[in-house]
Design an enzyme around this catalytic site. Structure first.
Site, PDB file in Angstrom:
ATOM      1  N   LYS A 158       4.426   8.481   8.823  1.00  0.00           N
ATOM      2  CA  LYS A 158       3.876   8.061  10.174  1.00  0.00           C
ATOM      3  C   LYS A 158       5.234   8.601  11.045  1.00  0.00           C
ATOM      4  CE  LYS A 158       1.150   5.068   8.230  1.00  0.00           C
ATOM      5  NZ  LYS A 158       1.078   3.385   7.695  1.00  0.00           N
TER       6      LYS A 158
ATOM      7  N   TYR B 111       0.631  -0.956   0.087  1.00  0.00           N
ATOM      8  CA  TYR B 111       0.046   0.048   0.079  1.00  0.00           C
ATOM      9  C   TYR B 111       0.467   0.997  -0.166  1.00  0.00           C
ATOM     10  CZ  TYR B 111      -3.060   3.272   1.678  1.00  0.00           C
ATOM     11  OH  TYR B 111      -3.826   4.773   1.517  1.00  0.00           O
TER      12      TYR B 111
ATOM     13  N   ASP C  41       9.538   2.627   0.227  1.00  0.00           N
ATOM     14  CA  ASP C  41       8.676   3.286   0.213  1.00  0.00           C
ATOM     15  C   ASP C  41       8.604   3.398   1.787  1.00  0.00           C
ATOM     16  OD1 ASP C  41       6.172   4.683   1.858  1.00  0.00           O
ATOM     17  OD2 ASP C  41       4.570   3.553   0.338  1.00  0.00           O
TER      18      ASP C  41
END
Ligand SMILES: *Cc1c(COP(=O)(O)O)cnc(C)c1O
Length: 429
Positions: A266, A144, A238
């Protein structure tokens, strides 16, 4: 344990919010029941509006790596609020956070801050295209990368290879330059290069975290980097989930690969909205105002968020909790495996440092297709029994659990007791 107030707020929330949540991962669709509403959190614990306290293994899906409301972060942010919230002009703290981030990644000379992981990836992919002058991007099934159109491609086994949009509202044109490969399968990448030219790069989660935890096998990432390099294509890591979580810096360091472009989010904001993308000097030269790749943001580098990030990362560097994560993680792994064995429940536990989760399956999980062999009904029963015994987990089989540095030995004992009850419940299904 009662959930009356959460239930009431949920019903109220349904009126003007979509499903009463602002991100679908917070809905309890795959475990049944309704989402809990949270009142507050401190350290390793989170408390819902009914006053139930849980050990938090979600930690906002990763960012709260120090636990909630670490006093250093709280103090720094409270102080920063007194100077203003947003200026639309540069501040010294942007330079400070940029230095911390660039120092942590071996091949990152420059970084650009954005407001979310999604934005970081949108920009990182655009940068790969800008730098190489090529259009196609390889994505791995089950990974994702935020909700941008071009990467919301059906992340499921058979269909995946056809590049069919994985969401309504994504036109075929938006995904026509997205090619799908299989995680841990270098041959699947080679095949794409045989059929396609015009490949700008490949984007990957160096540790898969969005199909449950999936770990790169053998030399997969190294081979991927070499293959891409030989074709003049870039590796986009990522590290929105793994950055500053796998180690200070990212998973790249541990796995012995260096990405050309790295995307972060994050943990980098410690609970405040910060994303970032960075690369070597020559690649970052493409980004406006230095180069022709446009990317902007009204709130990018937000002064409060920068302070939250700086306080989080400096505290994290000092704490250096990665060895502790490894120890706690392996204890939890053993607890899960032994309890499952005791009750005759088939599970596989995948873990990388402070990211882990059990899959309710009897076969190894090294890619998305294998992850999907999990029995999600078992997970649902397990999930609710953990909740009832005071452990907050992500409400999906395919989300990682995250450790934080505020977890105590007492918390681990409590988790062990909950796991025992939850595995028993699964075995009684
Ligand atoms: C969470 C996540 C994103 C998206 O970040 P947001 O801040 O939710 O937009 C992108 N990539 C990975 C690997 C993620 O885990």
């Amino acid at each position: 344990m009662e959930f009356k107030k959460s239930q009431k707020l949920y019903e109220k929330g349904l009126v003007n919010l979509v499903g009463a949540v602002n991100s679908p991962v917070r809905a309890f669709s795959s475990v049944g029941g309704n989402p809990l509403f949270i009142k507050k959190a401190k350290g390793s614990k989170i408390t819902d509006v009914d006053g139930n306290e849980y050990i938090d293994l979600v930690v906002s899906y990763g960012p709260m790596i120090l636990g909630h409301r670490h006093k250093k972060v709280q103090k720094a942010v409270t102080k920063a609020l007194k100077s203003g919230y947003s200026f639309g002009a540069s501040t010294e703290n942007e330079i400070k956070l940029a230095k911390i981030v660039c120092d942590a990644f071996p091949e990152m000379d420059k970084v650009r801050f954005v407001n979310s992981g999604t934005e970081a990836v949108i920009s990182g992919v655009r940068l790969a295209r800008a730098y190489t002058g090529k259009n196609k991007i390889i994505k791995f099934s089950g990974c994702y990368h935020g909700h941008q159109d071009s990467l919301l491609v059906a992340a499921g086994s058979g269909l995946a290879t056809l590049s069919i949009p994985g969401s309504k509202g994504v036109p075929e044109g938006a995904v026509k330059n997205t090619l799908i490969a299989t995680y841990n399968d270098i041959e699947s990448v080679k095949k794409l290069f045989e059929v396609h030219d015009d490949i700008a790069g490949a984007i990957i989660e160096p540790i898969g975290g969005n199909m449950g935890v999936v770990i790169p096998q053998n030399n997969f990432l190294k081979e991927l980097k070499e293959l891409l390099k030989s074709k003049g294509a870039l590796l986009i890591a990522d590290e929105v989930m793994t950055g500053f979580r796998s180690t200070f810096g990212g998973a790249q360091e541990l796995l012995g690969v260096t990405a050309d472009i790295t995307c972060l989010g994050k943990v980098i904001g410690g609970g405040f909205p910060v994303g970032a993308y960075g690369a070597r000097e020559e690649i970052m030269q493409e980004v406006a105002p230095l180069g022709g790749m446009y990317q902007a943001g009204t709130l990018s580098g937000n002064p409060i968020a920068m302070v939250g990030g700086i306080a989080t990362l400096t505290t994290l560097k000092k704490q250096n909790p990665y060895q502790k994560f490894e120890e706690i993680g392996s204890i939890l792994e053993i607890i899960l495996l032994e309890t499952a064995k005791k009750y005759n429940v088939d599970i596989v536990v995948n873990r990388f440092g402070s990211m882990m989760n059990p899959f309710f399956t009897n076969q190894e999980v090294t890619n998305f297709e294998q992850a999907q062999t999990s029995d999600t009904e078992k997970f649902a029963v397990f999930f609710w029994e953990m909740i009832r015994n005071g452990v907050f987990l992500p409400p999906s089989q395919f989300e990682a659990w995250f450790l934080n540095s505020a977890i105590s030995d007492k918390d681990i004992k409590k988790i062990a007791t909950a796991v025992d009850k939850a595995m028993l419940a699964v075995s009684n299904m």
